[in-house]
Structures are given as structure tokens and as C-alpha cells.
Design a protein around this motif. Structure first.
Motif, short mmCIF file in Angstrom:
data_model
loop_
_atom_site.label_atom_id
_atom_site.label_comp_id
_atom_site.label_asym_id
_atom_site.label_seq_id
_atom_site.Cartn_x
_atom_site.Cartn_y
_atom_site.Cartn_z
N ARG A 94 0.84 -1.20 0.00
CA ARG A 94 0.00 0.00 0.00
C ARG A 94 0.87 1.25 0.00
NH1 ARG A 94 -3.04 0.02 5.21
NH2 ARG A 94 -3.39 -2.08 4.46
N VAL A 95 1.86 1.27 0.88
CA VAL A 95 2.76 2.43 0.97
C VAL A 95 3.55 2.58 -0.33
CG1 VAL A 95 4.75 3.40 2.18
CG2 VAL A 95 2.87 2.38 3.48
N GLU A 96 4.04 1.48 -0.88
CA GLU A 96 4.80 1.54 -2.14
C GLU A 96 3.92 2.05 -3.28
OE1 GLU A 96 6.23 -2.47 -2.49
OE2 GLU A 96 8.05 -2.02 -1.35
N LEU A 101 2.22 6.48 -6.99
CA LEU A 101 1.21 7.42 -7.48
C LEU A 101 1.61 8.86 -7.23
CD1 LEU A 101 -2.26 5.93 -6.44
CD2 LEU A 101 -1.46 6.39 -8.74
N LEU A 102 2.07 9.13 -6.03
CA LEU A 102 2.37 10.51 -5.65
C LEU A 102 3.70 11.00 -6.18
CD1 LEU A 102 1.04 10.33 -2.02
CD2 LEU A 102 -0.09 11.32 -4.02
N LEU A 160 6.55 10.06 5.82
CA LEU A 160 6.17 9.74 4.44
C LEU A 160 5.44 10.91 3.78
CD1 LEU A 160 4.97 6.03 4.68
CD2 LEU A 160 6.85 6.91 3.29
N LEU A 161 4.50 11.49 4.49
CA LEU A 161 3.74 12.61 3.94
C LEU A 161 4.67 13.79 3.64
CD1 LEU A 161 1.05 13.97 3.21
CD2 LEU A 161 0.88 14.66 5.60
N TYR A 162 5.52 14.14 4.58
CA TYR A 162 6.41 15.29 4.37
C TYR A 162 7.47 15.00 3.31
CZ TYR A 162 4.28 17.69 8.31
OH TYR A 162 3.40 18.33 9.14
N ALA A 163 7.89 13.77 3.19
CA ALA A 163 8.83 13.42 2.11
C ALA A 163 8.15 13.63 0.76
CB ALA A 163 9.30 11.98 2.25
N ILE A 185 13.64 4.50 1.17
CA ILE A 185 12.88 5.26 2.16
C ILE A 185 11.75 4.42 2.74
CG2 ILE A 185 11.29 7.22 2.45
CD1 ILE A 185 13.11 8.69 0.37
N ILE A 186 11.02 3.75 1.87
CA ILE A 186 9.91 2.92 2.34
C ILE A 186 10.43 1.76 3.19
CG2 ILE A 186 8.10 1.32 1.58
CD1 ILE A 186 7.71 3.33 -0.82
N GLU A 187 11.52 1.17 2.77
CA GLU A 187 12.10 0.05 3.55
C GLU A 187 12.52 0.53 4.93
OE1 GLU A 187 14.45 -2.77 5.34
OE2 GLU A 187 15.47 -1.03 4.51
#
Length: 192
Positions: A94-96, A101-102, A160-163, A185-187
Motif C-alpha cells: 500500500r505504501v509503495e 502514485l504521488l 512519508l507525507l512530508y517526504a 525510504i519505504i524500507e
């Protein structure tokens, strides 16, 4: 006189323009130069028509800006729907998927323009805030599902949001984030 190349992105003089044509041109000016650069004369020149043509669709520049704001809010709502559709994926996926998308470079310029406009327009600010809140909710939910405490989940989702916001504002000015950067970053943020 030799033929001049025709810009296929600009309607030819005399062709009937739609509201969507005007909104597309307005969006491009918004992205390229910001909301303050949006002028009837500039739009007309971009579309290759007289200023009078503008008034067939809009009473004044304020009416165009209102229509553009609604157009942008709909775009933000569409992005929120795409993000919402990711809620059923496993947490890391989901995060990936959300990051993919973003971090799409095609969205960065528009997202940056909307964030700049949001400084002076409350309706745009509300739209940007709603999308940010949706992103945060999905990110914190994923972090909770990964077993992080409420404090850790909040910190990781906020990061995550601020990145993501940082990527939007750095686009074109700093090195672009690579797919590998996003994976790292996600890892880091999802690792226990």
C-alpha cells in the motif's frame, strides 16, 4: 512565404473553443507561472483567439479562476479516489503503491502549483489539505498494521507525507528521486 509549423496544442484561430480548452490553457499557465500570471490577454494569446472569445464562456477572470479552482478540486478528488483504492493492499505494498502514485513526475508540477495557489485561496487549501489527510490516514493505517506503536506509526506516516511534499517542491530544482530512493525510504520507514 514558407508555411510555418503549426502548434498542435493550440486551437487554430476561428475554431470554436470549449470551456475545457480555456481551462486546459489556464491550467498550463497556473503550472508554468502561477495563479497571478493568469490573465485574459495571456490566455487569448496562448489559444490564438481574441479576448472577446473569452467572454463567450466566462464573465470575467474571477469566473475563470472559480472554474479552474473547481477543475483542480476535481483533480484532487480523483487523486484521493486512486489513493483510497489502495487501502485493500497489504501495508508495505500500500505504501509503495501510494508512493508511486504521488511521485509520478507528471503530477509534481501540478501539485506544486496547487500548493502555491493554496497560500492565497482557501478552497484550494482545503482541497490540498483533504488529499494530505487522506494520504496520512492510509499511511498511518499501514504503519499500525505493521505493528508500530501509535507514536511510531504517527512519526513514520508523517515522515512519508512530508517526504512526498518535499519531492513536489524540490522537483526541477534538485536531483529527482529515483525508484531506488523510494524503495530505500519505504524500507527504512516500514522496517521493524
Amino acid at each position: 512565404m514558407p508555411d510555418q509549423p503549426v502548434d498542435q496544442t493550440t486551437p487554430r484561430r476561428g475554431s470554436r473553443l470549449s470551456v475545457d480548452d480555456w481551462l486546459e490553457a489556464a491550467t498550463q499557465i497556473l503550472v508554468d507561472d502561477g495563479i497571478d500570471a493568469l490573465k485574459i490577454s495571456r490566455l487569448s494569446a496562448r489559444l490564438g483567439v481574441t479576448k472577446g472569445s473569452f467572454y463567450w464562456h466566462f464573465t470575467d477572470i474571477g469566473a475563470l479562476k472559480s472554474a479552474l479552482a473547481e477543475h483542480c478540486r476535481q483533480s484532487q478528488a480523483t487523486a484521493a479516489s486512486r489513493i483510497e483504492a489502495l487501502a485493500s493492499l497489504p501495508p508495505v505494498e500500500r505504501v509503495e503503491a501510494m508512493a508511486r502514485l504521488l511521485s509520478d513526475p507528471r503530477r509534481w508540477a501540478m501539485e506544486s502549483a496547487l500548493r502555491r495557489w493554496a497560500v492565497t485561496d482557501e478552497s484550494i487549501a482545503a482541497s490540498v489539505d483533504q488529499l494530505d489527510c487522506r494520504i496520512f490516514a492510509i499511511a498511518i493505517s499501514a504503519m499500525r498494521e505493521l505493528g508500530f506503536s501509535e507514536t511510531e506509526a504517527h512519526a513514520r506516516a508523517t515522515t512519508l507525507l512530508y517526504a512526498g511534499i518535499g519531492y513536489v517542491h524540490a522537483h526541477g530544482r534538485l536531483n529527482e528521486a529515483t525508484v531506488d530512493d523510494l524503495h530505500v525510504i519505504i524500507e527504512i520507514l516500514t522496517r521493524r
